[in-house]
Design a protein around this motif. Structure first.
Motif, short mmCIF file in Angstrom:
data_model
loop_
_atom_site.label_atom_id
_atom_site.label_comp_id
_atom_site.label_asym_id
_atom_site.label_seq_id
_atom_site.Cartn_x
_atom_site.Cartn_y
_atom_site.Cartn_z
N THR A 32 -29.00 26.39 28.18
CA THR A 32 -27.53 26.42 28.13
C THR A 32 -27.03 27.78 28.60
N ALA A 33 -25.93 27.74 29.34
CA ALA A 33 -25.26 28.98 29.77
C ALA A 33 -24.37 29.46 28.63
N LEU A 34 -24.21 30.76 28.52
CA LEU A 34 -23.46 31.34 27.40
C LEU A 34 -22.18 32.00 27.89
N SER A 35 -21.29 32.23 26.94
CA SER A 35 -20.00 32.83 27.30
C SER A 35 -20.15 34.30 27.74
N ALA A 260 -26.86 18.75 35.53
CA ALA A 260 -25.99 19.33 34.49
C ALA A 260 -26.24 18.67 33.14
N CYS A 261 -26.26 19.46 32.08
CA CYS A 261 -26.39 18.93 30.72
C CYS A 261 -25.74 19.94 29.78
N ALA A 262 -24.65 19.55 29.15
CA ALA A 262 -23.94 20.53 28.32
C ALA A 262 -23.92 20.07 26.87
N VAL A 263 -23.53 20.94 25.98
CA VAL A 263 -23.36 20.57 24.57
C VAL A 263 -22.08 19.73 24.48
N PRO A 264 -22.15 18.52 23.90
CA PRO A 264 -20.97 17.65 23.88
C PRO A 264 -19.82 18.27 23.08
N ARG A 265 -18.61 17.81 23.38
CA ARG A 265 -17.43 18.38 22.72
C ARG A 265 -17.51 18.21 21.20
N ARG A 266 -16.87 19.09 20.50
CA ARG A 266 -16.82 19.18 19.03
C ARG A 266 -18.16 19.58 18.41
N LEU A 267 -19.20 19.79 19.27
CA LEU A 267 -20.43 20.39 18.77
C LEU A 267 -20.48 21.79 19.34
N LEU A 269 -23.06 25.54 19.85
CA LEU A 269 -24.27 26.34 19.63
C LEU A 269 -23.87 27.52 18.77
N LEU A 270 -24.70 27.84 17.82
CA LEU A 270 -24.45 29.04 17.02
C LEU A 270 -25.69 29.91 17.14
N ARG A 446 -20.74 31.55 22.53
CA ARG A 446 -20.81 30.10 22.50
C ARG A 446 -21.34 29.62 23.83
N GLU A 447 -21.72 28.34 23.86
CA GLU A 447 -22.09 27.79 25.15
C GLU A 447 -20.84 27.72 26.00
N GLU A 448 -20.94 28.09 27.26
CA GLU A 448 -19.90 27.81 28.25
C GLU A 448 -20.66 27.32 29.46
N ALA A 449 -20.47 26.07 29.82
CA ALA A 449 -21.40 25.40 30.73
C ALA A 449 -21.40 25.92 32.17
N ASN A 450 -20.37 26.72 32.56
CA ASN A 450 -20.28 27.15 33.96
C ASN A 450 -21.35 28.14 34.37
N GLY A 451 -21.79 28.03 35.62
CA GLY A 451 -22.69 29.04 36.17
C GLY A 451 -21.90 30.10 36.90
N VAL A 452 -22.44 30.56 38.02
CA VAL A 452 -21.80 31.63 38.79
C VAL A 452 -20.40 31.18 39.22
N ARG A 453 -19.47 32.13 39.25
CA ARG A 453 -18.12 31.76 39.71
C ARG A 453 -17.39 33.01 40.22
N GLU A 454 -16.31 32.76 40.94
CA GLU A 454 -15.49 33.89 41.38
C GLU A 454 -14.42 34.13 40.32
N GLU A 455 -14.10 35.40 40.09
CA GLU A 455 -13.11 35.76 39.07
C GLU A 455 -11.88 36.36 39.73
#
Ligand SMILES: Nc1ncnc2c1ncn2[C@@H]1O[C@H](COP(=O)(O)OP(=O)(O)OP(=O)(O)O)[C@@H](O)[C@H]1O
Ligand SMILES: C[C@@](O)(CCOP(=O)(O)O)CC(=O)O
Length: 464
Positions: A32-35, A260-267, A269-270, A446-455
């Motif tokens: 999982t990708a993290l914030s 892609a595989c993310a943590v479903p909504r309302r769940l 990662l801690l 927290r998990e944030e599912a996005n990978g590389v991105r432009e800011e």
């Protein structure tokens, strides 16, 4: 002429399932990708110089400045990247620059008039231990980077990926985060990262930095080990052959899986920091020795762990689909799990019927099976993957309402624990601070599912 600044960022990682097994290309892992992200900001004034320089600044760390120049062979196009700051080393920075510039040269897309470039690196606080909870964003440390304790979120992979993206956009005039270029970006970042580390790991951290939360299956290590080292003396034949091999390797199909595989909504990662620290390379050596010498019994544990990993991945994908397709059934089940522990969730899931309940109980089961097998590996290999202190902590966490289970992420050991919980249960979990909970510090991550991105450059620069 001033060239517009751009900023690229890449996330850190947590390997929830697949530690060790992911070193074999046949096994799937769930990462999982993290914030927590690392940012690379480019800035340049166009000066047509025969001796362009790239300076990488990391202003949060003492001596965080590394400069390089380029020497391009007119005959072969090979570019050496000698350092202008010889008393400082940052192998990841040097490797990213040399790999990208030579790839662009090999593909004929590197301009002959190269402007000098400054890249500023900013890393979120979660990557390094901080003196207190009340530090400002992008906190500054009074030590060089190598002397600041890391938290194990994959800083080198996020750094290399954001740098490769920044270099590709600046010198290669491509949009490195567009889907058609992501594979090139991935292959370049993997190669640069492996060369800087001096070893071929599974590459899950770089893949996650590029693609975000994924089910990852690796490339064959021979893809990277077959590439000759970059020539260190000017030998035209070696330079030409290196550039050709580099281009062929980067443009090849590496056959990695990155669905892609993310943590479903309302769940959620801690992640819990347990202030310890483990030596991953030594643990990997012990596990691989046990795997090699352990005959059928080691193979049986390896296979059982692989099946448990697959079970978790399939159940997580299934839950994600349920959350989207059967929102009412999903939401009412999530409301129920706030009141019960992992074993209660399992029971509820089995008795409550419905696909959602079934999938929740599969997640709980899979986590139990993963931990059972990791504990067997711990005893038989001697590597402290789930040491007894972590067993106690994970068992205590799994007994709290709203917790589906927890694992030691990645190679395991004394670094961290990672729980899968109902989002609404987080505050109540954090209230437990005594006994086994005394040593754990729940991270602002927290998990944030996005990978590389432009800011947006201005949004990031306002913190400088
Ligand atoms: N913000 C940064 N600025 C400059 N260099 C950095 C930065 N973050 C990481 N690096 C480079 O990465 C190195 C740390 O890489 P290393 O592989 O040891 O850690 P990691 O990737 O965080 O660890 P792990 O794989 O356990 O999560 C640093 O010594 C430095 O060379
Ligand atoms: C043991 C291993 O499978 C995972 C290591 O993960 P981490 O660095 O502990 O997050 C090694 C690898 O995949 O490169």
């Amino acid at each position: 002429m001033t060239i517009a600044k751009r900023c690229f960022s890449a996330p850190g990682k947590a390997l929830l399932a697949g530690g060790y097994l992911v070193l074999d290309a046949e096994n799937s892992s769930f990462v999982t990708a993290l914030s927590a992200r690392i940012y690379a900001i480019t800035s340049s004034q166009f000066v047509d110089s025969t001796l362009p320089t790239i300076t990488v600044l990391s202003p949060q760390f003492q001596e965080g400045e590394w400069s390089y120049t380029f020497c391009r062979s007119p005959a072969t196009g090979f570019v050496s990247v000698p350092t202008l700051t010889p008393n400082r080393r940052n192998p990841f920075v040097q490797s990213a620059i040399a790999t990208v510039i030579n790839y662009l040269s090999a593909t004929g897309t590197l301009h002959t008039a190269m402007p000098s470039l400054t890249i500023t690196i900013l890393s979120d606080n979660a990557y390094h231990s901080q003196p207190s909870d009340a530090v400002p964003p992008f906190n500054k440390h009074l030590l060089p980077i190598a002397a600041v304790p890391k938290t194990g979120l994959g800083s080198s992979a996020a750094l290399t990926t954001s740098l490769v993206a920044a270099l590709l956009s600046f010198y290669g005039s491509m949009d490195p985060v567009a889907s058609e270029y992501k594979t090139i970006l991935h292959n370049l970042a993997q190669l640069a990262h492996c060369n800087a580390q001096g070893k071929v790991g599974s590459g899950f951290d770089v893949a996650c930095a590029v693609f975000g939360s994924i089910v990852y299956r690796r490339f064959q290590p021979s893809i990277i080990s077959s590439l000759p080292s970059a020539p260190t003396s000017s030998d035209g034949e070696m330079e030409a052959s290196y550039l050709l091999s580099l281009k062929n390797v980067i443009d090849a199909d590496w056959n990695v899986s990155t669905g892609a595989c993310a943590v479903p909504r309302r769940l959620r990662l801690l992640m819990g920091d347990v202030t310890g620290g483990s030596e991953t390379p030594a643990m990997v050596q012990m596990v691989l020795r046990w795997r090699k010498d352990g005959g059928d019994s080691a193979a049986a544990v390896w296979t059982a762990l692989g099946k448990a990993n697959e079970k978790l991945i399939a159940a997580m994908i299934g839950l994600g689909e349920q959350a989207a397709e059967k929102p009412e059934e999903y939401d009412s089940f999530v409301d129920e799990i706030l009141k019960v522990s992992a074993m209660g969730i399992r029971q509820l899931g089995l008795s409550n019927g419905g696909r959602t309940g079934e999938l929740f109980s599969l997640v709980v089961d899979a986590i139990v099976e993963i931990r059972d097998n990791l504990r067997i590996m711990t005893i038989r290999s001697g590597a402290q993957i789930e040491p007894v202190e972590q067993t106690r902590l994970l068992d205590a966490c799994s007994a709290l309402p709203g917790v589906l289970g927890g694992v030691v992420p990645g190679a395991g050991g004394y670094d961290a624990v990672c729980l899968l919980v109902a989002e609404a249960a987080v505050d109540a979990i954090a209230q437990h601070t005594e006994g086994v909970f005394e040593k754990v510090k729940w991270l602002e991550l927290r998990e944030e599912a996005n990978g590389v991105r432009e800011e947006d450059v201005l949004e990031i620069e306002k913190f400088l």
